[in-house]
Write an enzyme that holds these catalytic residues in place. Structure first.
Site, PDB file in Angstrom:
ATOM      1  CE  LYS A 257      -7.207 -24.768 -34.674  1.00 26.92           C
ATOM      2  NZ  LYS A 257      -7.296 -25.841 -35.740  1.00 26.92           N
TER       3      LYS A 257
ATOM      4  CG  HIS B 224     -15.938 -27.300 -34.067  1.00 31.16           C
ATOM      5  ND1 HIS B 224     -15.193 -27.772 -33.015  1.00 31.16           N
ATOM      6  CD2 HIS B 224     -15.104 -27.301 -35.138  1.00 31.16           C
ATOM      7  CE1 HIS B 224     -13.961 -28.059 -33.452  1.00 31.16           C
ATOM      8  NE2 HIS B 224     -13.891 -27.788 -34.718  1.00 31.16           N
TER       9      HIS B 224
ATOM     10  CB  SER C  30      -5.072 -22.008 -31.658  1.00 29.57           C
ATOM     11  OG  SER C  30      -5.084 -23.192 -32.417  1.00 29.57           O
TER      12      SER C  30
HETATM   13  S1  PPS Z   1     -10.027 -28.015 -34.792  1.00 30.44           S
HETATM   14  O1  PPS Z   1      -9.621 -27.549 -36.150  1.00 30.44           O
HETATM   15  O2  PPS Z   1     -10.934 -27.052 -34.174  1.00 30.44           O
HETATM   16  O3  PPS Z   1     -10.562 -29.365 -34.788  1.00 30.44           O
HETATM   17  O4  PPS Z   1      -8.668 -27.961 -33.958  1.00 30.44           O
HETATM   18  P1  PPS Z   1      -8.391 -28.666 -32.561  1.00 30.44           P
HETATM   19  O5  PPS Z   1      -7.917 -30.035 -32.804  1.00 30.44           O
HETATM   20  O6  PPS Z   1      -9.549 -28.479 -31.641  1.00 30.44           O
HETATM   21  O7  PPS Z   1      -7.215 -27.778 -31.969  1.00 30.44           O
HETATM   22  C1  PPS Z   1      -5.960 -27.677 -32.574  1.00 30.44           C
HETATM   23  C2  PPS Z   1      -5.009 -27.218 -31.476  1.00 30.44           C
HETATM   24  O8  PPS Z   1      -4.727 -28.322 -30.606  1.00 30.44           O
HETATM   25  C3  PPS Z   1      -3.317 -28.566 -30.607  1.00 30.44           C
HETATM   26  N1  PPS Z   1      -3.054 -29.991 -30.433  1.00 30.44           N
HETATM   27  C4  PPS Z   1      -2.429 -30.500 -29.352  1.00 30.44           C
HETATM   28  N2  PPS Z   1      -1.945 -29.909 -28.243  1.00 30.44           N
HETATM   29  C5  PPS Z   1      -1.324 -30.712 -27.326  1.00 30.44           C
HETATM   30  N3  PPS Z   1      -1.182 -32.048 -27.481  1.00 30.44           N
HETATM   31  C6  PPS Z   1      -1.655 -32.684 -28.577  1.00 30.44           C
HETATM   32  N4  PPS Z   1      -1.504 -33.992 -28.710  1.00 30.44           N
HETATM   33  C7  PPS Z   1      -2.315 -31.898 -29.576  1.00 30.44           C
HETATM   34  N5  PPS Z   1      -2.899 -32.170 -30.758  1.00 30.44           N
HETATM   35  C8  PPS Z   1      -3.337 -31.000 -31.265  1.00 30.44           C
HETATM   36  C9  PPS Z   1      -2.882 -28.028 -31.972  1.00 30.44           C
HETATM   37  O9  PPS Z   1      -1.491 -27.848 -32.024  1.00 30.44           O
HETATM   38  C10 PPS Z   1      -3.678 -26.736 -32.037  1.00 30.44           C
HETATM   39  O10 PPS Z   1      -3.225 -25.762 -31.096  1.00 30.44           O
HETATM   40  P2  PPS Z   1      -2.111 -24.642 -31.392  1.00 30.44           P
HETATM   41  O11 PPS Z   1      -2.115 -23.754 -30.185  1.00 30.44           O
HETATM   42  O12 PPS Z   1      -2.531 -23.931 -32.642  1.00 30.44           O
HETATM   43  O13 PPS Z   1      -0.810 -25.370 -31.552  1.00 30.44           O
END
Ligand code: PPS
Length: 295
Positions: A48, A108, A138
């Site tokens: 996340k 991860h 998240s």
């Molecule tokens: S995972 O499942 O661990 O691979 O998830 P991960 O991709 O690391 O994290 C998901 C969170 O990143 C947010 N997200 C973004 N934020 C800003 N800009 C962009 N382009 C973007 N893409 C993904 C996503 O909404 C999750 O955060 P939260 O706070 O839940 O919205």
């Protein structure tokens, strides 16, 4: 159907003291002996923290900003999740073995569990870290919608488990500090989610420089636009909606949830925040690593 259901919502199993999904623990020998290649690029994160975001950015750089080419497949196929092994559903190790070079690899794993072939091959690595309060929030929503995780319980119960590191991939503190230390001796570009939000152009340039890629002004603009939260949220190849509802139920909480910094303020009580800050100060004491909890 019965077999499928039994895969989900199981207790985590520790591997070298780090809690992992039961099926990764069971197949750990496959992960440990993963064969990295010299031109692999590893994208490492605590869950996340912006994994999908940086993955989309890097894939776009590799494809010279060509949006159509980046929509050739879902993000979880363009950047396979190395250690994710779920019987009958996913095996990142075999998936990656079949892919042509140069490969983009998602992990991860905490630094001490990374398969040794990555170090032996001196692979380039990008690590993205995000402030732990937003990660916790998240992760809590993600536990509800992604069924490989154990049931999270209430927000309060989940936060306790997060602070104690009793969640998949272990302690956030150990993870971010472990990779931070490792960058002293290995080519790791260490980025922050909050910086990417604040100044995406500057962070994109760091990535292209690190990868030694020439990106035209036009391609840069396309990458910046295509990787905004709003664009990725509606893009079926990056929003995880191509997965079955059994694995991820977006009606419970979408994978692309809010994409902001500071949402923790809508979830932490004053008491939870005070306790968290105290614990944070203790666990981060002596580290040069600094996080922005708001921007
Ligand atoms: S995972 O499942 O661990 O691979 O998830 P991960 O991709 O690391 O994290 C998901 C969170 O990143 C947010 N997200 C973004 N934020 C800003 N800009 C962009 N382009 C973007 N893409 C993904 C996503 O909404 C999750 O955060 P939260 O706070 O839940 O919205």
């Amino acid at each position: 159907m019965e077999e499928r259901e039994s895969v989900f919502r199981r207790q985590l199993v520790k591997v070298h003291n780090v809690p992992l999904f039961w099926s990764i623990a069971e197949e750990w020998a496959q992960v440990e002996t993963f064969q990295a290649r010299t031109d692999d690029l590893l994208i490492a994160t605590y869950p996340k923290s912006g994994t999908t975001w940086i993955s989309e950015i890097v894939d776009m750089i590799y494809n010279d900003g060509d949006v159509e080419r980046c929509q050739r497949d879902a993000i979880f196929n363009r950047v396979p999740f190395m250690e994710l092994i779920i019987p009958g559903m996913s095996n990142g190790v075999t998936q990656l073995a079949e892919r042509p070079s140069p490969r983009l690899v998602k992990t991860h794993l905490p630094v001490q569990l990374l398969p040794k072939s990555f170090w032996e091959n001196n692979c380039k690595m990008i690590y993205v870290a995000r402030n732990p309060k937003d990660v916790a929030v998240s992760f809590y929503y993600f536990h509800q919608m992604a069924k490989m995780h154990p049931e999270p319980g209430t927000w309060h119960e989940f936060l306790e488990k997060f602070v104690a590191g009793e969640v998949v991939f272990g302690s956030w503190y150990d993870h971010v500090k472990g990779w931070w230390e490792k960058k002293k001796s290995h080519p790791i570009l260490y980025l922050f989610y909050e910086d990417m939000k604040e100044n995406p152009r500057c962070e994109l340039q760091k990535v292209t420089q690190f990868l030694e890629k020439e990106v035209t002004e036009e391609a840069q603009e396309k990458i910046l636009h295509h990787t905004t939260f709003q664009e990725m949220q509606k893009n079926p190849t990056s929003n995880y909606k191509l997965l079955s509802t059994g694995e991820m139920d977006h009606s419970v909480s979408p994978f692309m949830r809010k994409g902001i910094t500071g949402d923790w303020k809508n979830h932490f009580t004053v008491a939870q925040n005070e306790r968290f800050d105290k614990d944070y100060t203790e666990k981060m004491a002596g580290s040069t690593l600094k996080f922005q909890m708001e921007i």
